[in-house]
Scaffold this motif. Structure first.
Motif, short mmCIF file in Angstrom:
data_model
loop_
_atom_site.label_atom_id
_atom_site.label_comp_id
_atom_site.label_asym_id
_atom_site.label_seq_id
_atom_site.Cartn_x
_atom_site.Cartn_y
_atom_site.Cartn_z
N ILE A 267 0.86 -1.19 0.00
CA ILE A 267 0.00 0.00 0.00
C ILE A 267 0.89 1.23 0.00
CG2 ILE A 267 -1.75 1.28 1.29
CD1 ILE A 267 -2.56 -1.46 2.49
N PRO A 268 0.92 1.98 -1.10
CA PRO A 268 1.83 3.13 -1.19
C PRO A 268 1.36 4.29 -0.31
CG PRO A 268 0.47 2.99 -3.16
CD PRO A 268 0.17 1.76 -2.35
N LEU A 269 2.32 4.94 0.32
CA LEU A 269 2.07 6.12 1.14
C LEU A 269 2.96 7.25 0.62
CD1 LEU A 269 2.23 4.41 4.66
CD2 LEU A 269 0.16 5.01 3.40
N ARG A 270 2.39 8.46 0.57
CA ARG A 270 3.14 9.61 0.06
C ARG A 270 2.76 10.85 0.86
NH1 ARG A 270 3.71 13.60 -4.17
NH2 ARG A 270 5.63 13.26 -5.37
N ALA A 271 3.74 11.59 1.27
CA ALA A 271 3.50 12.84 1.99
C ALA A 271 4.42 13.92 1.44
CB ALA A 271 3.74 12.67 3.49
N THR A 272 3.83 15.07 1.08
CA THR A 272 4.62 16.22 0.66
C THR A 272 4.52 17.28 1.74
OG1 THR A 272 4.13 15.79 -1.68
CG2 THR A 272 4.95 17.98 -1.11
N VAL A 273 5.64 17.59 2.37
CA VAL A 273 5.69 18.59 3.43
C VAL A 273 6.06 19.92 2.80
CG1 VAL A 273 6.84 19.29 5.57
CG2 VAL A 273 6.29 16.87 5.17
N LYS A 274 5.11 20.86 2.85
CA LYS A 274 5.30 22.17 2.22
C LYS A 274 5.57 23.21 3.29
CE LYS A 274 2.12 20.84 -1.50
NZ LYS A 274 0.89 21.18 -2.25
N VAL A 275 6.81 23.69 3.31
CA VAL A 275 7.23 24.67 4.31
C VAL A 275 7.11 26.06 3.70
CG1 VAL A 275 9.11 25.44 5.80
CG2 VAL A 275 8.83 23.00 5.28
N ARG A 276 6.34 26.91 4.38
CA ARG A 276 6.17 28.29 3.93
C ARG A 276 6.27 29.20 5.15
NH1 ARG A 276 6.40 25.43 0.15
NH2 ARG A 276 5.15 25.44 -1.78
N GLY A 277 7.37 29.90 5.30
CA GLY A 277 7.53 30.81 6.43
C GLY A 277 7.50 30.07 7.75
N ASP A 278 6.50 30.42 8.59
CA ASP A 278 6.41 29.78 9.90
C ASP A 278 5.26 28.78 9.98
OD1 ASP A 278 4.22 31.44 9.95
OD2 ASP A 278 4.73 32.45 11.82
N SER A 279 4.85 28.24 8.82
CA SER A 279 3.77 27.26 8.83
C SER A 279 4.10 26.12 7.85
CB SER A 279 2.43 27.90 8.45
OG SER A 279 2.47 28.42 7.14
N SER A 285 -1.56 13.65 -1.02
CA SER A 285 -1.91 13.28 -2.39
C SER A 285 -0.88 12.29 -2.93
CB SER A 285 -1.96 14.52 -3.28
OG SER A 285 -2.97 15.41 -2.83
N GLY A 286 -1.37 11.25 -3.58
CA GLY A 286 -0.49 10.20 -4.08
C GLY A 286 -0.49 8.97 -3.22
N THR A 287 -1.10 9.05 -2.03
CA THR A 287 -1.24 7.88 -1.18
C THR A 287 -2.23 6.90 -1.81
OG1 THR A 287 -0.66 9.01 0.87
CG2 THR A 287 -2.10 7.11 1.07
N GLY A 288 -2.00 5.62 -1.60
CA GLY A 288 -2.82 4.59 -2.22
C GLY A 288 -4.27 4.62 -1.77
N ARG A 289 -5.09 3.93 -2.52
CA ARG A 289 -6.53 3.91 -2.27
C ARG A 289 -6.84 3.27 -0.92
NH1 ARG A 289 -8.09 -1.18 -2.34
NH2 ARG A 289 -7.05 -2.72 -3.67
N GLN A 290 -8.05 3.49 -0.49
CA GLN A 290 -8.55 2.88 0.74
C GLN A 290 -8.39 1.36 0.66
OE1 GLN A 290 -12.22 4.56 2.17
NE2 GLN A 290 -13.12 2.55 2.46
N PRO A 291 -7.66 0.74 1.60
CA PRO A 291 -7.43 -0.70 1.51
C PRO A 291 -8.66 -1.50 1.88
CG PRO A 291 -6.45 0.19 3.51
CD PRO A 291 -6.98 1.36 2.74
N LEU A 292 -8.69 -2.76 1.44
CA LEU A 292 -9.78 -3.64 1.82
C LEU A 292 -9.65 -4.05 3.28
CD1 LEU A 292 -10.18 -6.03 -1.26
CD2 LEU A 292 -11.65 -4.13 -0.58
N GLY A 293 -8.43 -4.29 3.73
CA GLY A 293 -8.20 -4.71 5.11
C GLY A 293 -8.28 -3.57 6.08
N ASN A 294 -7.89 -3.83 7.33
CA ASN A 294 -8.16 -2.91 8.43
C ASN A 294 -7.05 -1.92 8.72
OD1 ASN A 294 -6.35 -4.87 9.38
ND2 ASN A 294 -7.09 -4.71 11.48
N VAL A 295 -6.12 -1.70 7.78
CA VAL A 295 -4.93 -0.90 8.09
C VAL A 295 -5.09 0.59 7.80
CG1 VAL A 295 -3.43 -2.87 7.70
CG2 VAL A 295 -3.87 -1.29 5.83
#
Length: 644
Positions: A267-279, A285-295
C-alpha cells in the motif's frame, strides 16, 4: 484552518502578570499530570497500567472552539487527536450537560483513533456553562467483535470490529447509566478488566475536576482562561519559530505498507511537506486507495503527523493546541490515510508509525541533513486471550495486549534508541512478571536482537526478540509490518532488520533460547532465502513460511508450544564506513554485533575481541572502491550466521 495567537506578547506583560500566567499554565499541566497518574495507579489491565497506552488532557472553550490547554505524558498520539474528539462530542452534547455528567465515545469518524481506544469526557461548568472539559482515554484489552483485543486483522468493515459508541452518556450527575454499562459489559470477553479500566478513566476525571475547581476558586475563571490561552500561545510561538528556521520548499517522502492483511499487495504512502515561512502543510496526495483490510485510518493522520515535525523543529515545549496551530493537512478521501465508512480501521499503528517516519525524514531534509532514520515501523502488537485452565482458575476468561518493541533510527548526532516502542505511542513494554501472574503465559525471552540495527555513521537502535509460551490453549492475533524490508536509513545509512515470526511447536527452553537458533522453528512470515535462512537482502518474502502477511488473526497456541518474534531495529544515519571503529568494537564486545556483521556492514575487522586497525583500513578502502563501482551498498541488518 490555521489559528493565530490572541494573548499579548510576553514583552507587554509586567513581572507580576507573567508570574501569574506561568503559574496558571503549569497548574493546568499539573492537573493533567494528576489525572494521568491516578488513571495508571487505578487501572486494572496491563495495557493501561504497564504499557501506558493512555492519556489525560484538559480542554477549554475559546473563540476557536474547544482547544486542548494541557496534557500529560502517556500515549502521545492521543494528545494530538484529543481536541478533535472534544469538539465532536461537545457539538452534540454541550447544551444538555450537567455537573457530574460523563460522556463515552470511541467512534473513529468522530476523532477517536480506533474503537479499542475509549474516551471519557467530563465538563466543568461555571455559572451553568461548560468552560472546561476533562478528557481521559485508554486502550482496553477487549471490546467485543470477531477478534479479541481490538486489532481485527482480515476484516473489511467496521461492523465486524468492536463495539462503536457515538458520544453516549455514561454517568449522569455522577451516577452510572445502567443500560450503557450493561450493554458494554455484556458484549466483552473480560468484563472485570474492562469495568475496572472504565472506572479508572472516570475516577481520574473526578480528580481533575477537583484540581480545576481549586484553581477557579483561587484565581477566578477569567484568570484561569487567560493562563490556558497564554500556555497555548507560548507553544504556538515556539513551534512557529522552529518552523521558520527551515528552508521554504516542498519535501516529498514515500514509503509503503507490506499489505492490508486481505490482499497481497503493498500500500503506497506519500506525503509532501510544504514549508512556507512559519507554517507547514502536509499533503498526502499520491497515497494509495482505501485498503480492503483494516490498516487504513479515519483521517487522524492530519494530527499524528505533527509528531514527526515536533521531533525536529521544537521538541521541548508542552503539547497542547498551540502545537497544532501552524500545521495543516490535506487528506484525499477514500485513501489509506482517510478511509470512509464502513471501512475497518482497527489497525491504526502501521500507517501511523510510517507517516511519522516519513514526515520526520521530510522535515529533516528541510532542516539540512537533520533527518532521522526510520524506526522499526511496527510494534508487533500481540492481542492474546482465552479461557484459563490452570488449577484454581479454571473457566476464567482472560486477555492481554503485548507490544515487544523494536528500535529507533539513528540521528545526525547519535545512535538510535534500542529496544523501545514506536515513536507515535511513547508507550512501554509490559512488565513480564505481571504478564505471567495475570495470564497463563510464560515469557521465555525478551532481549535485544543482535545485528538488527541499521548500519551508519550513527547506527540505528537494536530491535528485540520475544518468545512467549502458554499454559492454557490460547488465541493469538499478530499485528505487524515491515516484514518485507526493514526500516530505511537516511543520509547513506542502511536498513534495519525486518520483522520475523516463528512457531515453536515443541519448545524446549534449555535448547531453543538462542536468538539465532531456528531449529524446531516453523516460519510464520518473513523474508527467507532458498535454504530457509532469514535474508532480507537477497531472500523472498514468504518463502517457506506459512503466511504471506504479518497481520494474522486467531492463531491457536497449545500448551507446550511457543511463538518467537524478531522486531527489527531502526535505520542508520550516514556512511557506515565513517563510523568510529572503536564504537563498532564496543558493540561487538557487548554482543550487539557479531564480528562477521561488523566486517560486512562497517568494514571493521575484529579478531578475538581486538580491533585490527590495519585490516580495518584495508577493508574499508576495498568496500569504498566497490561502492564507487556500484558493487557494494550498506547491507540490510540481520545476523550472518544462524543455527539450524
Amino acid at each position: 484552518m490555521t489559528q493565530h495567537s490572541t494573548t499579548a506578547p510576553t514583552a507587554a506583560l509586567d513581572d507580576e502578570q507573567l508570574i501569574e500566567l506561568e503559574t496558571l499554565r503549569y497548574s493546568l499541566i499539573e492537573a493533567a499530570r494528576d489525572m494521568h497518574q491516578s488513571l495508571m495507579r487505578s487501572a486494572f489491565s496491563p495495557v493501561v497500567r504497564d504499557v501506558m497506552d493512555c492519556t489525560a488532557a484538559i480542554h477549554m472553550r475559546t473563540e476557536h472552539g474547544w482547544e486542548m490547554v494541557a496534557s500529560w505524558e502517556g500515549c502521545m498520539q492521543h494528545a494530538f487527536t484529543s481536541q478533535h474528539i472534544c469538539n465532536f462530542t461537545m457539538d452534540e452534547w454541550q447544551e444538555e450537560l450537567r455537573d457530574g455528567d460523563t460522556i463515552l465515545v470511541n467512534d473513529p469518524w468522530r476523532g477517536a483513533i480506533h474503537c479499542a481506544d475509549i474516551n471519557l469526557l467530563r465538563p466543568v461548568l461555571v455559572d451553568g456553562e461548560a468552560k472546561f472539559v476533562l478528557h481521559s482515554t485508554s486502550h482496553v484489552v477487549d471490546l467485543g467483535g470477531s477478534v479479541p483485543g481490538g486489532f481485527a486483522n482480515g476484516v473489511q468493515t467496521h461492523f465486524e470490529e468492536q463495539l462503536k459508541f457515538p458520544p453516549t452518556l455514561l454517568y449522569a450527575a455522577d451516577k452510572p447509566v445502567k443500560s450503557v454499562f450493561n450493554y458494554l459489559l455484556e458484549n466483552v470477553r473480560v468484563p472485570a478488566a474492562v469495568l475496572g479500566d472504565v472506572r479508572a478513566l472516570y475516577g481520574c476525571l473526578v480528580i481533575g475536576e477537583q484540581r480545576i475547581r481549586a484553581l477557579l476558586d483561587k484565581y477566578g475563571a477569567d484568570k484561569v482562561v487567560a493562563g490556558g490561552k497564554y500556555g497555548m500561545d507560548m507553544t504556538e510561538r515556539a513551534m512557529r519559530a522552529g518552523i521558520a528556521e527551515l528552508a521554504d520548499g516542498d519535501y516529498v517522502a514515500e514509503d509503503s505498507l507490506d499489505d492490508d492483511g486481505v490482499e497481497d499487495e503493498p500500500i503506497p504512502l506519500r506525503a509532501t511537506v510544504k514549508v512556507r515561512g512559519d507554517s507547514i502543510e502536509v499533503d498526502y496526495s499520491g497515497t494509495g486507495r482505501q485498503p480492503l483490510g483494516n490498516v487504513g485510518t479515519a483521517w487522524i493522520e492530519s494530527t499524528r503527523c505533527i509528531e514527526g515535525i515536533k521531533f525536529i523543529v521544537e521538541p521541548a515545549s508542552p503539547v497542547n493546541s498551540g502545537t497544532l496551530r501552524p500545521i495543516e493537512a490535506l487528506l484525499p478521501p477514500g485513501s489509506a490515510v482517510c478511509v470512509l465508512p464502513p471501512s475497518s480501521c482497527s489497525n491504526h499503528m502501521d500507517v501511523g508509525g510510517r507517516i511519522v517516519n516519513m514526515v520526520t525524514q521530510a522535515v529533516g531534509e528541510a532542516a539540512g541533513a537533520h533527518s532521522i532514520g526510520c524506526d522499526s515501523g511496527t510494534a508487533s502488537g500481540l492481542s492474546i486471550g482465552g479461557i484459563d485452565t490452570r488449577p484454581g482458575r479454571e473457566g476464567n476468561p482472560w486477555a492481554t495486549f503485548i507490544v515487544p518493541g523494536g528500535g529507533w533510527g539513528g540521528t545526525w548526532r547519535s545512535d538510535g534508541l534500542s529496544f523501545c516502542l514506536l515513536s507515535i505511542g511513547n508507550c512501554r513494554t509490559p512488565v513480564q512478571e505481571h504478564t505471567e501472574r495475570e495470564s497463563p503465559l510464560v515469557v521465555w525471552q525478551h532481549e535485544i536482537m543482535p545485528d538488527s540495527a541499521g548500519v551508519g555513521q550513527y547506527r540505528g537502535g537494536f530491535g528485540g526478540v520475544y518468545t512467549v509460551g502458554t499454559l492454557s490453549e490460547t488465541v493469538l492475533t499478530i499485528t505487524g509490518d515491515r516484514a518485507r524490508r526493514g526500516a530505511s536509513g537516511t543520509q547513506g545509512g542502511g536498513r534495519g532488520m525486518p520483522l520475523y515470526g516463528w512457531r515453536l511447536p515443541s519448545f524446549d527452553p534449555a535448547e531453543n533460547l538462542r536468538p539465532t537458533d531456528i531449529r524446531n522453528a516453523e516460519p510464520l512470515f518473513g523474508t527467507f532465502n532458498e535454504e530457509g535462512i532469514p535474508d532480507p537482502g537477497a531472500g523472498r518474502f514468504g518463502h517457506g513460511a506459512t503466511h504471506r502477511s504479518a497481520k494474522l488473526s486467531q492463531i491457536v497456541l497449545k500448551p507446550g508450544e511457543a511463538m518467537r518474534f524478531v522486531i527489527g531495529g531502526g535505520g542508520g544515519w550516514g556512511d557506515p564506513l565513517r563510523r568510529d571503529p572503536a564504537k563498532v568494537l564496543a558493540d561487538v564486545r557487548n554482543g550487539l554485533h557479531s564480528p562477521e556483521f561488523a566486517a560486512k556492514g562497517y568494514g571493521v575487522v575484529v579478531d578475538d575481541g581486538v580491533l585490527d586497525e590495519s585490516g580495518t583500513a584495508e577493508l574499508r578502502r576495498a568496500l569504498a572502491k566497490q561502492r564507487d563501482a556500484g558493487d557494494w551498498s550498506p547491507p540490510d541488518a540481520a545476523p550472518v550466521e544462524w543455527i539450524r
